[in-house]
Design a protein around this motif. Structure first.
Motif, PDB file in Angstrom:
ATOM      1  N   GLY A   1     100.430   2.206  83.365  1.00  0.00           N
ATOM      2  CA  GLY A   1     100.092   0.891  83.888  1.00  0.00           C
ATOM      3  C   GLY A   1     100.786  -0.227  83.134  1.00  0.00           C
ATOM      4  N   ILE A   2     100.898  -0.078  81.815  1.00  0.00           N
ATOM      5  CA  ILE A   2     101.515  -1.120  80.994  1.00  0.00           C
ATOM      6  C   ILE A   2     102.977  -1.344  81.360  1.00  0.00           C
ATOM      7  N   VAL A   3     103.724  -0.274  81.629  1.00  0.00           N
ATOM      8  CA  VAL A   3     105.170  -0.406  81.856  1.00  0.00           C
ATOM      9  C   VAL A   3     105.532  -0.566  83.329  1.00  0.00           C
ATOM     10  N   GLN A   4     104.558  -0.783  84.187  1.00  0.00           N
ATOM     11  CA  GLN A   4     104.867  -0.862  85.619  1.00  0.00           C
ATOM     12  C   GLN A   4     105.591  -2.143  86.001  1.00  0.00           C
ATOM     13  N   ASP A   5     105.351  -3.249  85.265  1.00  0.00           N
ATOM     14  CA  ASP A   5     106.060  -4.499  85.547  1.00  0.00           C
ATOM     15  C   ASP A   5     105.915  -5.442  84.358  1.00  0.00           C
ATOM     16  N   ALA A   6     106.583  -6.596  84.446  1.00  0.00           N
ATOM     17  CA  ALA A   6     106.628  -7.527  83.319  1.00  0.00           C
ATOM     18  C   ALA A   6     105.285  -8.183  83.039  1.00  0.00           C
TER      19      ALA A   6
ATOM     20  N   GLN B   1     113.081 -10.478  80.130  1.00  0.00           N
ATOM     21  CA  GLN B   1     114.316 -10.628  79.368  1.00  0.00           C
ATOM     22  C   GLN B   1     114.422  -9.617  78.236  1.00  0.00           C
ATOM     23  N   TYR B   2     113.356  -9.486  77.431  1.00  0.00           N
ATOM     24  CA  TYR B   2     113.433  -8.684  76.217  1.00  0.00           C
ATOM     25  C   TYR B   2     113.005  -7.225  76.422  1.00  0.00           C
ATOM     26  N   ASN B   3     112.109  -6.972  77.369  1.00  0.00           N
ATOM     27  CA  ASN B   3     111.550  -5.629  77.518  1.00  0.00           C
ATOM     28  C   ASN B   3     111.804  -5.005  78.885  1.00  0.00           C
ATOM     29  N   ARG B   4     112.790  -5.521  79.597  1.00  0.00           N
ATOM     30  CA  ARG B   4     113.037  -5.014  80.953  1.00  0.00           C
ATOM     31  C   ARG B   4     113.378  -3.528  80.970  1.00  0.00           C
ATOM     32  N   GLU B   5     113.981  -3.003  79.886  1.00  0.00           N
ATOM     33  CA  GLU B   5     114.360  -1.595  79.868  1.00  0.00           C
ATOM     34  C   GLU B   5     113.137  -0.676  79.774  1.00  0.00           C
ATOM     35  N   MET B   6     111.986  -1.229  79.413  1.00  0.00           N
ATOM     36  CA  MET B   6     110.767  -0.431  79.346  1.00  0.00           C
ATOM     37  C   MET B   6     110.155  -0.205  80.718  1.00  0.00           C
ATOM     38  N   ILE B   7     110.450  -1.082  81.653  1.00  0.00           N
ATOM     39  CA  ILE B   7     109.792  -1.049  82.958  1.00  0.00           C
ATOM     40  C   ILE B   7     110.251   0.155  83.771  1.00  0.00           C
ATOM     41  N   CYS B   8     109.289   0.980  84.177  1.00  0.00           N
ATOM     42  CA  CYS B   8     109.607   2.137  85.017  1.00  0.00           C
ATOM     43  C   CYS B   8     108.324   2.621  85.684  1.00  0.00           C
TER      44      CYS B   8
ATOM     45  N   ALA C   1     102.271  -6.677  83.478  1.00  0.00           N
ATOM     46  CA  ALA C   1     101.481  -5.662  82.791  1.00  0.00           C
ATOM     47  C   ALA C   1     101.931  -5.487  81.340  1.00  0.00           C
ATOM     48  N   LEU C   2     103.207  -5.705  81.047  1.00  0.00           N
ATOM     49  CA  LEU C   2     103.705  -5.584  79.679  1.00  0.00           C
ATOM     50  C   LEU C   2     103.037  -6.580  78.733  1.00  0.00           C
ATOM     51  N   LYS C   3     102.481  -7.679  79.297  1.00  0.00           N
ATOM     52  CA  LYS C   3     101.801  -8.662  78.452  1.00  0.00           C
ATOM     53  C   LYS C   3     100.564  -8.077  77.784  1.00  0.00           C
ATOM     54  N   THR C   4     100.012  -6.991  78.313  1.00  0.00           N
ATOM     55  CA  THR C   4      98.857  -6.371  77.668  1.00  0.00           C
ATOM     56  C   THR C   4      99.236  -5.791  76.309  1.00  0.00           C
ATOM     57  N   CYS C   5     100.512  -5.486  76.124  1.00  0.00           N
ATOM     58  CA  CYS C   5     101.011  -4.964  74.851  1.00  0.00           C
ATOM     59  C   CYS C   5     101.791  -6.045  74.097  1.00  0.00           C
ATOM     60  N   PHE C   6     102.710  -6.694  74.806  1.00  0.00           N
ATOM     61  CA  PHE C   6     103.550  -7.739  74.203  1.00  0.00           C
ATOM     62  C   PHE C   6     103.006  -9.097  74.634  1.00  0.00           C
ATOM     63  N   TYR C   7     101.808  -9.437  74.139  1.00  0.00           N
ATOM     64  CA  TYR C   7     101.071 -10.614  74.598  1.00  0.00           C
ATOM     65  C   TYR C   7     101.686 -11.926  74.138  1.00  0.00           C
ATOM     66  N   SER C   8     102.545 -11.883  73.128  1.00  0.00           N
ATOM     67  CA  SER C   8     103.149 -13.124  72.648  1.00  0.00           C
ATOM     68  C   SER C   8     104.340 -13.555  73.500  1.00  0.00           C
ATOM     69  N   TYR C   9     104.733 -12.724  74.456  1.00  0.00           N
ATOM     70  CA  TYR C   9     105.804 -13.073  75.389  1.00  0.00           C
ATOM     71  C   TYR C   9     105.228 -13.533  76.722  1.00  0.00           C
ATOM     72  N   SER C  10     105.911 -14.459  77.370  1.00  0.00           N
ATOM     73  CA  SER C  10     105.583 -14.799  78.749  1.00  0.00           C
ATOM     74  C   SER C  10     106.105 -13.687  79.670  1.00  0.00           C
ATOM     75  N   ARG C  11     105.741 -13.746  80.938  1.00  0.00           N
ATOM     76  CA  ARG C  11     106.263 -12.761  81.899  1.00  0.00           C
ATOM     77  C   ARG C  11     107.784 -12.793  81.936  1.00  0.00           C
ATOM     78  N   LEU C  12     108.356 -13.992  81.954  1.00  0.00           N
ATOM     79  CA  LEU C  12     109.811 -14.101  82.015  1.00  0.00           C
ATOM     80  C   LEU C  12     110.465 -13.569  80.748  1.00  0.00           C
ATOM     81  N   GLU C  13     109.815 -13.781  79.604  1.00  0.00           N
ATOM     82  CA  GLU C  13     110.359 -13.253  78.350  1.00  0.00           C
ATOM     83  C   GLU C  13     110.274 -11.728  78.314  1.00  0.00           C
TER      84      GLU C  13
END
Length: 308
Positions: free
Chosen positions: A91-96, A113-120, A98-110
């Protein structure tokens, strides 16, 4: 330079720059990887697989951090690898967002930018009901059985795996000490649980244990004890920063001075903030530091009764 080490039976490790990726050989030319590594080792990984004629049939993931998942989608796309993750990490890596649940200090757009390779998108999902203390079944990946070890603390659903050969991959539950002897800050989502996991790992008697940032160990107890002692000293030293009242920004500035953190890199600064936050939360939970509201802002200081 990439190289492999046979660990036990069909279980081995692929060593790339700064990381160890365990694998289970279904055959000489077909592997199941336990994690896929960060994007900065992709060229090295790709080159080794091409030279050796190895196809990756699946990637079984220990947790959703960038240095363990950034090559998932690449291997899924280029080699048809099946991606196997816990229900939470999938669930965390499904989109940008959801990634905020782990990388909460980033905005969705960030995060894009920074974690797009994690998304799958995960191809196979496992849950807590399949972990070792609750089931002897484990999971089946491409016909290969793996036992799932619950190792929370470093991440919410951080897990390890035991291969059919009896080799245990412990991912980031332990870390090798810095050869220089320097004090190295380490991220843990929940320090209290991470320390309990280290105690749990001390009791493991697997013939071989593998760490993502440490390689292969025959005896894991001494390293687990060393980790608990080293991180205990680190937390004790961190507590010394709270001699007086501090805002969050003042705490970060003081911590940067103590640990000689001077980076201007935005990603590293955000990570440093998450590291300091997690250490502070542990000390607050333990009653060793107070956290309260003053003038509409949170402030920290020495432990005081009634200030939790």
């Amino acid at each position: 330079m990439a190289y492999t080490q046979q660990v036990l039976g069909n279980t081995g490790c692929l060593f790339l720059k700064g990381i160890c990726i365990p694998f289970y050989g279904i055959s000489r030319q077909e592997w199941i990887l336990l994690d896929s590594g960060p994007r900065f080792v992709r060229q090295e990984l790709e080159g080794y697989l091409r030279e050796q004629g190895i196809r990756i049939r699946a990637v079984v993931c220990s947790h959703a951090h960038f240095d363990h998942t950034e090559n998932n989608r690449y291997l899924q796309t280029t080699q048809g690898a099946k991606i196997v993750m816990s229900v939470l990490d999938a669930g965390i890596v499904q989109d940008a967002i959801a990634l905020k649940t782990c990388f909460y200090s980033y905005s969705r757009l960030e995060n894009e930018q920074y974690n797009r390779e994690m998304i799958c998108k995960a191809d196979q999902i496992f849950g807590p009901w399949q972990q070792a203390e609750k089931s002897s079944m484990g999971i089946q990946v491409e016909g290969v059985p793996f036992q799932v070890l619950s190792l929370p603390g470093h991440a919410a659903s951080h897990v390890g795996f035991v291969t059919p050969d009896g080799a245990a991959y412990l991912a980031d539950s332990l870390f090798s000490p810095d050869p220089s002897g320097a004090e190295r800050l380490t991220y843990m989502l929940d320090w209290g649980q991470a320390l309990k996991t280290m105690e749990q790992v001390e009791e493991y008697d697997y013939e071989r244990c593998i760490l993502a940032h440490g390689g292969v160990y025959d005896r894991i107890r001494p390293l687990a004890e060393e980790n608990r002692n080293r991180f205990g000293r680190m937390l004790d030293g961190f507590q010394e920063l709270f001699a007086g009242e501090l805002t969050q920004e003042q705490l970060l500035e003081k911590a940067a001075g103590r640990y000689h953190f001077t980076s201007e890199n935005y990603e590293k600064v955000c990570l440093f903030e998450r590291v300091i936050r997690s250490m502070t939360e542990y000390l607050v939970e333990q009653g060793r530091v107070s956290r309260r509201s003053r003038g509409g802002i949170l402030v920290y200081g020495p432990e005081e009764k009634g200030c939790m």
